[in-house]
Design an enzyme around this catalytic site. Structure first.
Site, mmCIF file in Angstrom:
data_model
loop_
_atom_site.group_PDB
_atom_site.id
_atom_site.type_symbol
_atom_site.label_atom_id
_atom_site.label_comp_id
_atom_site.label_asym_id
_atom_site.label_seq_id
_atom_site.Cartn_x
_atom_site.Cartn_y
_atom_site.Cartn_z
ATOM 1 C CE LYS A 200 -3.366 2.520 2.749
ATOM 2 N NZ LYS A 200 -4.258 2.502 3.913
ATOM 3 C CE LYS A 253 -5.935 2.008 -0.274
ATOM 4 N NZ LYS A 253 -6.309 2.117 1.083
HETATM 5 C C1 PBG Z 1 -6.766 3.863 5.793
HETATM 6 C C2 PBG Z 1 -7.204 3.561 4.411
HETATM 7 C C3 PBG Z 1 -7.137 4.448 3.334
HETATM 8 C C4 PBG Z 1 -7.722 3.797 2.244
HETATM 9 C C5 PBG Z 1 -8.125 2.540 2.671
HETATM 10 N N1 PBG Z 1 -7.787 2.406 4.031
HETATM 11 C C6 PBG Z 1 -6.641 5.834 3.261
HETATM 12 C C7 PBG Z 1 -5.305 6.150 3.748
HETATM 13 O O1 PBG Z 1 -4.437 5.292 3.898
HETATM 14 O O2 PBG Z 1 -5.114 7.333 3.991
HETATM 15 C C8 PBG Z 1 -7.880 4.393 0.874
HETATM 16 C C9 PBG Z 1 -8.992 3.893 0.054
HETATM 17 C C10 PBG Z 1 -9.348 4.715 -1.122
HETATM 18 O O3 PBG Z 1 -8.756 5.781 -1.407
HETATM 19 O O4 PBG Z 1 -10.270 4.299 -1.833
HETATM 20 N N2 PBG Z 1 -6.017 2.908 6.429
HETATM 21 ZN ZN ZN Z 2 -5.382 3.835 8.480
#
Ligand code: PBG
Ligand code: ZN
Length: 331
Positions: A200, A253
């Site tokens: 991520k 992601k």
């Molecule tokens: C938070 C989380 C995020 C997303 C999923 N879980 C945002 C972040 O890390 O700030 C993003 C999902 C999306 O943008 O569709 N743990």
């Molecule tokens: Zn988070």
């Protein structure tokens, strides 16, 4: 044998819809999709999210309604995100493992109303901490990795207790998969699927989601824990390590900007891989279409095809509740 034109004419292989239909890989079926959903406390709530047209914050009763057409389309399941009242937030994010919270209620209600839907939950605390980071902080104000793991393990077990088929840790703490796997085993949840947000990235494409979740960090950013998009080798190691720690499913992601990462992972693992088609990727196509600069569902279908081609098994996408429109685009 000729090496090329005019004996070789590749246009023969795409000359008609019938030939293209025969040769093109099939568009991924609805069973490949999970729909990310946002649940809030209360009842009767269906609050459209400004930055994500077509998506709402639902109370549990309204989510159950909204799932009717989604289940009928054959979408495999949901990935649940929760929101808490500001007053319930604290420095640790303890509301995230309160079994009376909206996520836990949603898990129970969906399991009850839709026995064929798979229920995954996001495991993080950024929507529950007063500072908006993905774990408790040290005195220096950085996220405390090992303390976070203990909290995430509590959250995961609480979701499994509510009946989640799978938990999806998204905090990007080192060792979070091992901590959660160990806690699930110790609590007797040997069948709970662990879908790790394994690679991520710290991305600028999460803006609409943070608006939806009201979970932007109060100060600083997440670059100290989420992967750096300039460093491919470390990003791949993130997924390798999660596999070694016992993840059942890996994830990339965002996904559309990271097709190379998907492909590299696909070549390097036999685990299923999920592609998270994030909020900014969703919103950018809508914004383009709104300006008259492209046909929305044609763009969506093309982008989903790219995820499939790059190696995604599971597609986590806000388009899941519009699956029939996407799959129905004439090619
Ligand atoms: C938070 C989380 C995020 C997303 C999923 N879980 C945002 C972040 O890390 O700030 C993003 C999902 C999306 O943008 O569709 N743990
Ligand atoms: Zn988070």
């Amino acid at each position: 044998m000729s090496e090329g034109y005019p004996d070789i004419r590749l246009r023969r292989l795409r000359q008609s819809p019938q030939v293209r239909r025969m040769l093109d890989r099939p568009f991924p079926g609805p069973e490949r999709f999970l729909w990310p959903v946002f649940v809030v406390p209360g009842s009767g709530v269906c609050e459209p999210i400004d930055a994500m047209p077509g998506q709402c914050r639902y109370s549990v009763d309204q989510l159950i309604e909204a799932l009717k057409p989604v289940a009928a389309m054959g979408i495999s399941g949901v990935l649940i995100f929760g929101l808490a009242e500001e007053s319930a937030k604290d420095a640790t994010g303890t509301a995230a493992f309160d079994p009376t919270g909206p996520v836990h209620a949603a898990v129970r209600a969906i399991r009850n109303a839709y026995p064929n839907l798979l229920v995954f939950t996001d495991v993080c605390v950024c929507a529950y901490t007063s500072h908006g980071h993905c774990g408790p902080l040290t005195d220096d104000g950085v996220v405390n990795n090992d303390a976070s793991n203990a909290v995430l393990a509590n959250v995961a077990v609480s979701h499994a207790e509510a009946g989640a088929h799978g938990v999806a840790p998204s905090a990007m703490m080192d060792g979070q998969v091992a901590a959660i796997r160990g806690a699930l085993e110790a609590a007797g949840f040997m069948d709970t699927i662990l879908m790790s947000y394994s690679t991520k990235f710290a991305s600028a494409m999460y803006g609409p989601f943070r608006d939806a979740e009201k979970s932007a960090p109060q100060s600083g950013d997440r670059k100290g824990y989420q992967a750096s998009y300039g460093d491919l080798a470390t990003a791949l190691r993130e997924s390798d390590l999660d596999e070694a720690e016992g993840a059942d499913i890996l994830m990339v992601k965002p996904s559309l900007f990271y097709l190379d990462v998907l492909t590299r992972l696909r070549e390097g693992t036999d685990l299923p891989i999920a592609a998270y088609n994030v909020s900014g990727e969703y919103a950018m196509l809508i914004a383009t279409a709104d300006r008259g600069w492209g046909d929305l569902y044609s763009m969506v279908r093309e982008s989903i095809t790219a995820l499939d081609r790059a190696g995604a098994d599971i597609i986590i996408s806000y388009w899941a509740n519009q699956y029939e429109k996407v799959a129905g685009v004439r090619c």
